[in-house]
Structures are given as structure tokens and as C-alpha cells.
Design a protein around this motif. Structure first.
Motif, PDB file in Angstrom:
ATOM      1  N   UNK A  89       0.821  -1.212   0.000  1.00 38.54           N
ATOM      2  CA  UNK A  89       0.000   0.000   0.000  1.00 38.54           C
ATOM      3  C   UNK A  89       0.856   1.263   0.000  1.00 38.54           C
ATOM      4  N   UNK A  90       0.489   2.203  -0.869  1.00 37.59           N
ATOM      5  CA  UNK A  90       1.137   3.512  -0.858  1.00 37.59           C
ATOM      6  C   UNK A  90       2.521   3.542  -1.478  1.00 37.59           C
ATOM      7  N   UNK A  91       2.849   2.559  -2.302  1.00 36.70           N
ATOM      8  CA  UNK A  91       4.180   2.543  -2.897  1.00 36.70           C
ATOM      9  C   UNK A  91       4.167   2.854  -4.391  1.00 36.70           C
ATOM     10  N   UNK A  92       3.012   2.785  -5.033  1.00 37.85           N
ATOM     11  CA  UNK A  92       3.000   2.794  -6.501  1.00 37.85           C
ATOM     12  C   UNK A  92       2.232   3.955  -7.120  1.00 37.85           C
ATOM     13  N   UNK A  93       1.835   4.945  -6.322  1.00 29.84           N
ATOM     14  CA  UNK A  93       1.134   6.101  -6.874  1.00 29.84           C
ATOM     15  C   UNK A  93      -0.134   5.678  -7.607  1.00 29.84           C
ATOM     16  N   UNK A  94      -0.351   6.290  -8.785  1.00 30.98           N
ATOM     17  CA  UNK A  94      -1.579   6.036  -9.540  1.00 30.98           C
ATOM     18  C   UNK A  94      -1.715   4.581  -9.993  1.00 30.98           C
ATOM     19  N   UNK A  95      -0.594   3.853 -10.041  1.00 27.25           N
ATOM     20  CA  UNK A  95      -0.647   2.470 -10.525  1.00 27.25           C
ATOM     21  C   UNK A  95      -1.167   1.476  -9.484  1.00 27.25           C
ATOM     22  N   UNK A  96      -1.412   1.946  -8.252  1.00 29.29           N
ATOM     23  CA  UNK A  96      -1.867   1.030  -7.198  1.00 29.29           C
ATOM     24  C   UNK A  96      -3.153   0.304  -7.579  1.00 29.29           C
ATOM     25  N   UNK A  97      -3.957   0.916  -8.423  1.00 29.03           N
ATOM     26  CA  UNK A  97      -5.222   0.285  -8.840  1.00 29.03           C
ATOM     27  C   UNK A  97      -4.978  -0.982  -9.667  1.00 29.03           C
ATOM     28  N   UNK A  98      -3.760  -1.173 -10.130  1.00 29.50           N
ATOM     29  CA  UNK A  98      -3.447  -2.336 -10.961  1.00 29.50           C
ATOM     30  C   UNK A  98      -3.025  -3.562 -10.147  1.00 29.50           C
ATOM     31  N   UNK A  99      -2.991  -3.424  -8.831  1.00 26.06           N
ATOM     32  CA  UNK A  99      -2.557  -4.541  -7.982  1.00 26.06           C
ATOM     33  C   UNK A  99      -3.624  -5.635  -7.915  1.00 26.06           C
ATOM     34  N   UNK A 100      -3.208  -6.894  -8.047  1.00 27.39           N
ATOM     35  CA  UNK A 100      -4.097  -8.053  -7.889  1.00 27.39           C
ATOM     36  C   UNK A 100      -4.215  -8.403  -6.405  1.00 27.39           C
ATOM     37  N   UNK A 101      -5.425  -8.480  -5.890  1.00 26.46           N
ATOM     38  CA  UNK A 101      -5.635  -8.933  -4.511  1.00 26.46           C
ATOM     39  C   UNK A 101      -6.015 -10.402  -4.465  1.00 26.46           C
ATOM     40  N   UNK A 102      -5.588 -11.087  -3.411  1.00 21.13           N
ATOM     41  CA  UNK A 102      -6.121 -12.431  -3.174  1.00 21.13           C
ATOM     42  C   UNK A 102      -7.414 -12.311  -2.383  1.00 21.13           C
ATOM     43  N   UNK A 103      -8.301 -13.297  -2.580  1.00 25.47           N
ATOM     44  CA  UNK A 103      -9.587 -13.283  -1.896  1.00 25.47           C
ATOM     45  C   UNK A 103      -9.358 -13.436  -0.381  1.00 25.47           C
ATOM     46  N   UNK A 104     -10.212 -12.794   0.387  1.00 24.89           N
ATOM     47  CA  UNK A 104     -10.168 -12.970   1.837  1.00 24.89           C
ATOM     48  C   UNK A 104     -10.805 -14.317   2.172  1.00 24.89           C
ATOM     49  N   UNK A 105      -9.980 -15.328   2.428  1.00 23.08           N
ATOM     50  CA  UNK A 105     -10.512 -16.650   2.738  1.00 23.08           C
ATOM     51  C   UNK A 105     -10.330 -16.963   4.223  1.00 23.08           C
ATOM     52  N   UNK A 106     -10.392 -15.886   5.017  1.00 24.48           N
ATOM     53  CA  UNK A 106     -10.312 -16.089   6.457  1.00 24.48           C
ATOM     54  C   UNK A 106      -8.899 -16.197   6.961  1.00 24.48           C
ATOM     55  N   UNK A 107      -8.069 -15.233   6.607  1.00 25.96           N
ATOM     56  CA  UNK A 107      -6.690 -15.214   7.113  1.00 25.96           C
ATOM     57  C   UNK A 107      -6.164 -13.819   6.904  1.00 25.96           C
ATOM     58  N   UNK A 108      -4.912 -13.693   6.564  1.00 25.75           N
ATOM     59  CA  UNK A 108      -4.351 -12.380   6.313  1.00 25.75           C
ATOM     60  C   UNK A 108      -4.807 -11.862   4.946  1.00 25.75           C
ATOM     61  N   UNK A 109      -4.840 -10.532   4.797  1.00 14.66           N
ATOM     62  CA  UNK A 109      -5.120  -9.937   3.490  1.00 14.66           C
ATOM     63  C   UNK A 109      -3.810  -9.842   2.720  1.00 14.66           C
ATOM     64  N   UNK A 110      -3.798 -10.416   1.523  1.00 17.78           N
ATOM     65  CA  UNK A 110      -2.561 -10.452   0.747  1.00 17.78           C
ATOM     66  C   UNK A 110      -2.824 -10.021  -0.696  1.00 17.78           C
ATOM     67  N   UNK A 111      -1.759  -9.615  -1.379  1.00 12.54           N
ATOM     68  CA  UNK A 111      -1.838  -9.214  -2.786  1.00 12.54           C
ATOM     69  C   UNK A 111      -0.641  -9.765  -3.537  1.00 12.54           C
ATOM     70  N   UNK A 112      -0.825 -10.007  -4.846  1.00  6.61           N
ATOM     71  CA  UNK A 112       0.303 -10.439  -5.667  1.00  6.61           C
ATOM     72  C   UNK A 112       1.298  -9.288  -5.794  1.00  6.61           C
ATOM     73  N   UNK A 113       2.574  -9.591  -5.830  1.00  6.92           N
ATOM     74  CA  UNK A 113       3.569  -8.520  -5.932  1.00  6.92           C
ATOM     75  C   UNK A 113       3.427  -7.799  -7.273  1.00  6.92           C
TER      76      UNK A 113
END
Lengths: 532, 532
Positions: A89-113
Motif C-alpha cells: 500500500x502507498x508505494x506505486x502512486x496512480x498504478x496502485x489500482x493495478x494490484x491483484x488482490x487475493x480473496x479474503x478466505x479467512x486469514x491475512x489480506x494479501x496481494x500479488x507482488x
């Protein structure tokens, strides 16, 4: 046009046909997708399978870059493909919207690098590392508009080299630029140019032109679009969308049009009155003067261009920034026409290959505060470069269509066969297994046909397809007497009966034969990669 | 215990300390995580960073397996890390709940791959391939209970080799078993056993014992637990949870206790009256008899054990199945005690390393219908093996603690230094850059210290840390006269002043020196991997 059709069509354009495959025509693929309404048989949008000769080329590119990175003392690391979401979060400026998130399956919230740089900074902070030269070749993920045949994908490889540690000004930076030149040259890319700029100079220019501090980053990201849009469009964005006055924009315009050799542009900046009082600009100018000396020491000045229009989109850069471009980087001259046409024909443009260029083929810069964002401000200065290997691949592929024919995707050296027939002929399957096993034990790449009885033609066809240089033949009469026949393949002489050898001499004779066959042979894939 | 503490603790246990790092103690890490309440500075649960010597070992394992796969005629492919979700649906039986989904961000629904087999089958179907031997070394993802130090992770590598194509019965299958033996042996794993079974025999046994066809798969997955649970627990699952009668369960029990050499177990099965009329069992028995011959031809019978308790959890297997185990595969003898203790102390068990074994270190089987699920039933028979490389890594790591000391994580060969001081001494930075650049151009791995002036001690320390074998020294007096000093490092002789050479001879002298130094030198990492 269905997804499957487009996937098949871009696949066909981007990849060589896979062994044993009839290339799918678009027609065939769309028929197929209608039949299988349960399955859309394709890879997700913006991704593709790599196989066959494409894979051989890409592996050779990785090999070339790995040697390069080791030559500069690099060690490699491997970080997870997903990170805790808050790390990104907060590292990529306007491109942050392009980040892939993993589904919340009952654990930590994670995203693909999104890149390898933020995970590297997190790694440095996590392990309290004070200095490291690391390389990392791995996939990153961006939900962007794909242009598959130009190597612009949603899943793609980055090949990164970064230097972390407290060192003297511009010393590691100049090494990274040298490494960039070495890397592109060794991949046969010769017409490249490295655009250089400095965030401190750029920020100083914005301040000196009258941009408020809080607006600097968003004006920077407007300037970043100058490689794709004309000045008028960028100016409009500054004035209309980003609230700057015409005068401020015009003043900026005078600066960002400047480019040339490092020393020439430095001279202009040093004599500029607007910048004289600006601390940030003066600091940047001083650093660029030091860089000019080191660039000369490494004899790479000819590849560089100090270009004040280069801004780089990402938030985390703090010093020198750079981007390597070639003639293939720019979009085609009739790009806007092609784009309009594409948009008229389809509601959503699925692949932008037709009207975009390859873009920059390597890029990077200095980011001195990123590690600090993960370690309570106790930062480690870093500088690095990322090679866009799929883009370089598309350039190599385009220039090497003829050389590609000579390359085999497997590295088989020997094919073991049996000749015989008539009464009592059992095909010598177990005997072929035994002989093959001896060659394997000696480290020789060997195949045989997986049939208990196989005719001669089929065995020779399979041998040819495998790319084997030598056939070892078990004859119905000869083998029971402890003899094998050895025949060099691909000589075009079908009447050649080969030579008879003793079973016990098999390994040594094959090893000698292979080394004599390859003594003068040039490695085709190396020639292809280097563009020789 | 916080997440961060556990991550740090397992990290410390699993990985060697990273260069320039003080290993974090649990205490220090938990203090840190309290300070940074905005950031949990760690990798996601069940994942880890790989670096330093661990990374060198893992890369060497990949290299060994890649050579092995090429020796058998394999070509490599690369598929996306995520697939359309429907591609993965219905392939993994009870394990489907462990699949990671990507968030629905307004596009296709996708999931991270669970193994490399289903993507391979999708690839074969997608490209209408009729035959291929492919290998694939890549990461897969499972939301499972991690046991980090035993190599059981949520993100982990698989190294797969698969043969697709219509061939004679058991011919490719026996080659895959041979490849498995070669692979483990070349990784220094010597005490392994390959458990074999056949799905057709297992299904036939269930039918013959009175299990209804629709219950066969779920009874199979109960039997699959026999490596972790005693027969009584498995029987209870069959009777209580899966609705079988006591008699049916006991009949099954008599079969699944059988194991021994292929020929011995075959003899028992062939003379069993219950199976005489069962078509499936008879077909499997026939195939296993053929396999027995080929296993002899490849001389690997000694590694195999026909074990009727082996069931393999996945749905897609249709024929021969196998699993390689070693002494490290089983849980510790006091496992249940340790587990109870762990569960009492924490509400959720974060890492199961204490009370599980490494598990199987390689596994696979025949899956003749999987490709057909993606291509309207027109299937291509396949058989393959997957090496669990992190588990093998944990075995190598455990046996090679001493050898690890000798390994350097970088491959630097030469370190360039400057000696001088006094009036007018500028540190020869640009000169060091120039000399280093000459060595890079000749392909020699070279480093120098990124400081304009550096004292002798710091340069020698950096050289030692880099693992360089040779120092090239620019002396304040010598260098301006076209001379360099060359000193062999790591000889323990500080009084050795090295030899003087001409600048023009630099590259050739260094190359000669390096080859004479490495002539008799054994590659430490190869020795370590092979367990020599």
C-alpha cells in the motif's frame, strides 16, 4: 470475437507452434469454444503459456542475465509471490489500482507482488541487512491493458539487480548503468539509448517553476506521460486536471524539452537563474556532475542521454532515474489511427498490440527511503535496475526468425533403436531399456521409442524430432553377439550403415563421438541471443 | 506469541543467517512488532524468503533435476501462476478447499495453481498436443497447515516431469520410476523407498470387498490416511463416517496391510479368490506384471515396494501410483504427545514442524483422463512425477551443516583494490572502475569497494566476504607506471606481497591464475548436494 479466439490468435502470433501441434487457426478455436460451453479453454487475460523454442530463448536470456548479475557480485533471493497487502500500500502512486488482490478466505489480506523492488526493500528491512547486491528473476503481476505480442502482459518476468548499502555518491549507480549496457549488448540489443534524469532536479524544477510542494508528485506523473503524449496534452492535464496556471506549465515545458549529453544538459542547468536558489536542484546537479565522471570511467557515455522529460511513475524514487529504449519502444507511426479502428470494431479492446510499442526495455533508479518505510525510518539507500525480459524477448524473436529453425527444444544427444523382424522378433524393448540406462548413468541425454515393437522408419522419425546426433542400434543378429551399431544422424546419407562397436565400449565410444561432433559446433542459441 | 515472533523463529530455524545480518532472536522480533503497530513486518503465513546459502543449495537442487529431466529428453514449459477457476474445479477431491482464490476485481474468476499437473493437462488440451515429455519447476499454492522446518509450506516449489502420449503399457511409467531413483540418488538421498500401488487394483479390491461404486473414491481417501493414522482409526472413518459395514471394512483391512516386492504381492493377489472375477483388479494385476519386468530391466527393483495401503488423495489418477519416502518422512515417535502439548499452549497451532515428518519427498502416477476433461473426452494418456524439493532441501540441509561453511553465496572471482595514502592520494576510484570494467568485459566476476578512498583493511575484509580468490591491486606508485599487483587470497599468508604484472596482461594473467587455482578444486556445492 470471443475470448478464446483472441487468446488463440495472440498465442499464434506470439509463440512458435508447439512440438506435435498443428497451429490452431482462429476459425478452429472459435468452433471449439462453442462446443465447450462449460469450459473456456484458455489462460487468464493477459497471461500465456510459454513452450517450445520460445521457452528455449527465454531460458537463454535468463542465463545470460544471471551470468551478468554474478559477474557483478550479485547473490539471488526468492520472496513469496504474494505479500501482506499493507506492505504494497502507498508505494506505486496512480498504478496502485493495478494490484491483484487475493480473496479474503479467512486469514491475512494479501496481494500479488507488483514489482520485485518493494518485496526487496521489505526483505532488507525484515532481516536487518546493512548491505547486499541481490538479483532476482521472477514474475510480477499488473492488472493492465495487455499487448501480448509486444511483451506487455499482466503476468510477466522482471530481472532485477539492486545494490543496497551506504556507499559513496553515484558509485553503485554508475555500476548499475554499466551493468545495464552490458546486459543489453550481450542480448544483441545494440541501438538502445539510456534516458537519465534525477528526481531531485525534477522536483527542484517544479518548485522553481511555482508548483506547490504537495502538487509535485502529481505534476511529476503528468510529465511521465510525455513519452506517449504530446506536450500540449500534458500541459492540458497540468492546467485543467491538476490546477496549475498556464505560466507555471509553460515554465515547466521549457525545462522538460531539454535533452542531450550529461555534460551539455548540466551546463544549461548550471547557468539557469531559476534553479540557482533551489537546494534540491543544486544537489541533483552536483550528483549528476559526479556521475558524468564515472560514466566516462566505464566508457558508457555514448549510450546515455540526460532527458528532463523522464519522470518515472513510481513514488519511491529519490535520486537518479533511468529507462532504456530502442527503436521498437515507440508505438507505430499510425498508432492513433489503428487504435480508433480497433475501438470502433470492438466494445472493449482486448489486446493493444497493434497500436502500442514495446515501451522501455529496462528501467530503474535510486530509492533511498523505501527500506525506511518498513523499519521505522532507519533506511538503507538502494539503487537498482529491472530488465523487461518479455519485451527484450519480443525484439530478439522479431530479428531471429531464420535462426530459430536451427534450434531444437530438447537437448537429446543419443537415440537408442532396435532393428529386426521376422520370426521370434520381440522388438528388444527390455534390451533397449538396459542400453539406454547405461547411457543415462554416464550422464548422456538419451531417448528411445516407448513401443515394444517399433518399425525402423518410426524410430528414425522420433530420433530426428528429438534432435539426437547419434543413433545407437541394437540389431537382431548383432546384439546377441555383444555388438551395437552407432550411426551419426543428420548427415543426409541414408546409405551409411554406421560403425559396429562392442557393447562394453558403448559409453566411451559415444562420449568420444559426441565431443568430436561438437568440437567445432557453435552453440546456435548463444549466437541467436547475442545477435551474431 | 505474535505472528511476527513465530515467523522470525521458524525463519531462524529454517534458514542460515543472511549476509550482513545479525540473526533475529525471538525476543528482539517481538519487541520490534510492538513498536511497529502499523506494520507486521513478515511474509504471509506459510511462506518465507529464501536467501544466502539456502538459496545456493536450492538452486543447485534445481540444476541437478534440470539436467536429469533433459537427460530423459524433457522440454520445459511455463504456465501462468493463476488459472481460470473452473479449470481447477473438481480435480482435487477433499483438498479443493485448500485452493487460493484471487479476488473478483471485475474480470475473470481465477485461482492460484494447486499443482503443476492440472495446468499441464490444460496446456496439452489447449494446444492439441499429441505427445510431449515436459518438465516444469515452479511454485504451487495450498492453504494448508504449515510445518516450515520440515519443508511443508503454503507456497512451495514442485519439480515435475510428465510424459503425455499413446505408448505401450507401463513403458513410460517405468522410465518415470527410473528417473525418480536417479533424481533422489543424485541428490544424495540414499535410504528411500518407492511405494507403488495401482488404482485399478485398489478400486477392484474395494468393489470385491463390497463397496458400492459411488463410495469407492471416498473409501480410497480414507485408506490414504494409513500413513498417518493406525488401521483402527481408518476403519472407524469407513464405518462411522462413510457408512460401510464392519465386515466390508475388515475385508479391506486384510488387503491394505499387504506390502512387499512387486512379484511377491502379485502372487498373493493372483491367487486371491475375491479378486478372480473382478475385471478392474485383473487389469491392474496384468499391468503390474508387465511393470515388474521393466523395473528389472532398469535395475531399480530394490528401491520399490508394492504397498496396497498407498491410495494418493487426488481424484485424477487412473493407474499406477507411487510415493517416495525416507526415514525423515515419518513423524517423530512422540508426535501425538507433542501435538497435544502444542494445542494446549496455543489456541491455534501456527506451525506443525514439531510433530509432523517431512512426508513423501516425491510422488506421482498415471492420469489418463485428465486431458480429456479439457477436450471433450478426447484424452491423451499421461504419467508423471513431482519432486517435493523443499522437503528434499530440508533433508540435505540437516545432513550438511558442516559442509555449508565452505560455501560462498556469491561467485566473485576477483576483487580490485587500491593501496596508497599521503599527499595527493585520491583513492584511484575511477582507475579501479576502469580495471574492473576490463575484467567484466572478459567475463570475469569482479567486485571493488564503492568508496572513493578506502583503507587497505576494509578492502581486504570486503574481498574476503565476497569469496574472491584473487586480489588485483592498484598501487599508488606502481599503477601510474602501467603495473598492477596480483595476490592470491585465502592462503593465510599476509606477508605475501603478490606478483607484479603489466596492466596490458591483466586479463590473460588473471584467467591463467583462476584456471590453475580451480584445476584440482572440487566444486563444494556439488559435493554437498550429492552427499559425497
Amino acid at each position: 470475437m470471443s475470448d478464446a479466439t483472441i487468446a488463440a490468435a495472440t498465442e499464434a502470433a506470439a509463440a512458435a507452434p508447439i512440438a506435435n501441434t498443428k497451429p490452431q487457426s482462429s476459425k478452429k478455436a472459435s468452433k471449439k469454444s462453442k462446443k465447450q460451453d462449460q469450459f473456456l479453454l484458455k489462460t487468464p487475460k493477459g497471461t500465456k503459456d510459454w513452450a517450445d523454442k520460445d521457452m528455449v530463448i527465454r531460458e537463454a536470456i535468463f542465463g545470460t542475465l544471471t551470468s551478468l548479475f554474478k559477474r557483478h557480485g550479485g547473490v539471488t533471493i526468492d520472496t513469496p509471490v504474494f505479500e501482506l497487502r499493507e506492505i504494497l500500500t502507498g508505494k506505486y502512486g496512480e498504478d496502485s489500482k493495478l494490484i491483484y488482490n487475493l480473496e479474503d478466505q479467512g486469514g491475512e489480506l494479501t496481494s500479488l507482488r507488483y514489482d520485485l523492488t518493494v518485496p526487496f526493500a521489505r526483505f532488507v528491512a525484515c532481516n536487518s541487512i546493512s548491505s547486499i547486491k541481490r538479483y532476482h528473476i521472477a514474475k510480477v503481476y499488473r492488472r493492465d491493458q495487455p499487448a501480448m505480442t509486444k511483451g506487455r502482459m499482466r503476468e510477466f518476468y522482471q530481472c532485477d539487480f539492486d545494490v543496497a548499502g551506504n556507499y559513496d555518491t553515484m558509485v553503485p549507480d554508475s555500476e548499475v548503468l554499466t551493468l545495464l549496457c552490458e546486459g543489453l549488448t550481450s542480448l544483441g540489443v545494440k541501438d538502445f539509448k539510456i534516458k537519465l534524469n534525477h528526481r531531485k532536479i525534477l522536483d527542484g524544477i517544479f518548485q522553481a517553476c511555482g508548483v506547490k510542494d504537495e502538487d509535485v508528485r502529481k505534476i511529476s506523473s503528468a510529465v511521465d506521460k510525455l513519452d506517449k503524449s504530446p506536450w500540449e496534452a500534458v500541459k492540458k492535464e497540468m492546467v485543467v486536471e491538476k490546477g496549475q496556471s498556464e505560466e507555471v506549465a509553460d515554465r515547466i515545458g521549457n525545462f522538460v524539452k531539454l535533452n542531450g549529453s550529461i555534460r551539455d544538459v548540466l551546463q544549461i542547468l548550471q547557468s539557469n537563474d531559476l534553479l540557482k536558489e533551489n537546494e534540491s536542484a543544486q544537489k541533483g546537479i552536483e550528483e549528476m556532475s559526479i556521475l558524468a565522471d564515472y560514466v566516462d570511467a566505464f566508457e558508457i557515455a555514448g549510450f546515455t542521454s540526460f532527458d528532463l522529460s523522464l519522470a518515472r511513475g513510481l513514488d519511491y524514487y529519490t535520486g537518479l532515474i533511468y529507462e532504456a529504449v530502442t527503436s521498437a519502444s515507440a508505438p507505430p507511426t499510425n498508432a492513433s489511427e489503428l487504435k480508433e479502428k480497433a475501438q470502433k470494431e470492438k466494445t472493449e479492446v482486448e489486446d493493444a498490440s497493434e497500436y502500442v510499442g514495446v515501451g522501455s526495455i529496462a528501467a530503474g533508479g535510486r530509492y533511498d527511503n523505501l527500506v525506511g518505510m518498513f523499519s521505522n525510518g532507519k533506511s538503507i539507500p538502494c539503487v537498482g535496475i529491472s530488465f523487461g525480459v518479455e519485451r527484450i524477448f519480443s525484439i530478439i524473436k522479431a530479428r531471429a526468425t531464420k535462426e530459430l529453425e536451427k534450434i531444437s527444444s530438447s537437448q537429446t544427444q543419443v537415440f537408442v533403436m532396435a532393428f529386426g523382424g521376422g520370426e521370434g522378433w520381440n522388438g528388444f524393448l527390455k534390451e533397449r531399456m538396459g542400453v539406454t540406462n547405461k547411457l543415462w548413468s554416464a550422464g548422456i541425454n538419451t531417448e528411445y521409442l516407448y513401443k515394444s515393437k517399433a518399425n525402423i522408419r518410426k524410430q528414425f522419425d522420433a530420433a530426428e524430432k528429438s534432435g539426437a546426433q547419434i543413433a545407437v542400434i541394437l540389431g537382431k543378429e548383432e546384439y546377441p553377439q555383444g555388438q551395437l551399431r552407432l550411426k551419426v544422424l543428420g548427415q543426409g546419407d541414408d546409405s551409411d550403415q554406421g560403425e559396429i562397436i562392442n557393447v562394453d565400449d558403448l559409453v566411451s565410444v559415444v562420449q568420444d563421438k559426441l565431443s568430436s561432433l561438437n568440437k567445432d559446433g557453435l552453440d546456435e542459441i548463444t549466437r541467436l541471443i547475442k545477435g551474431l
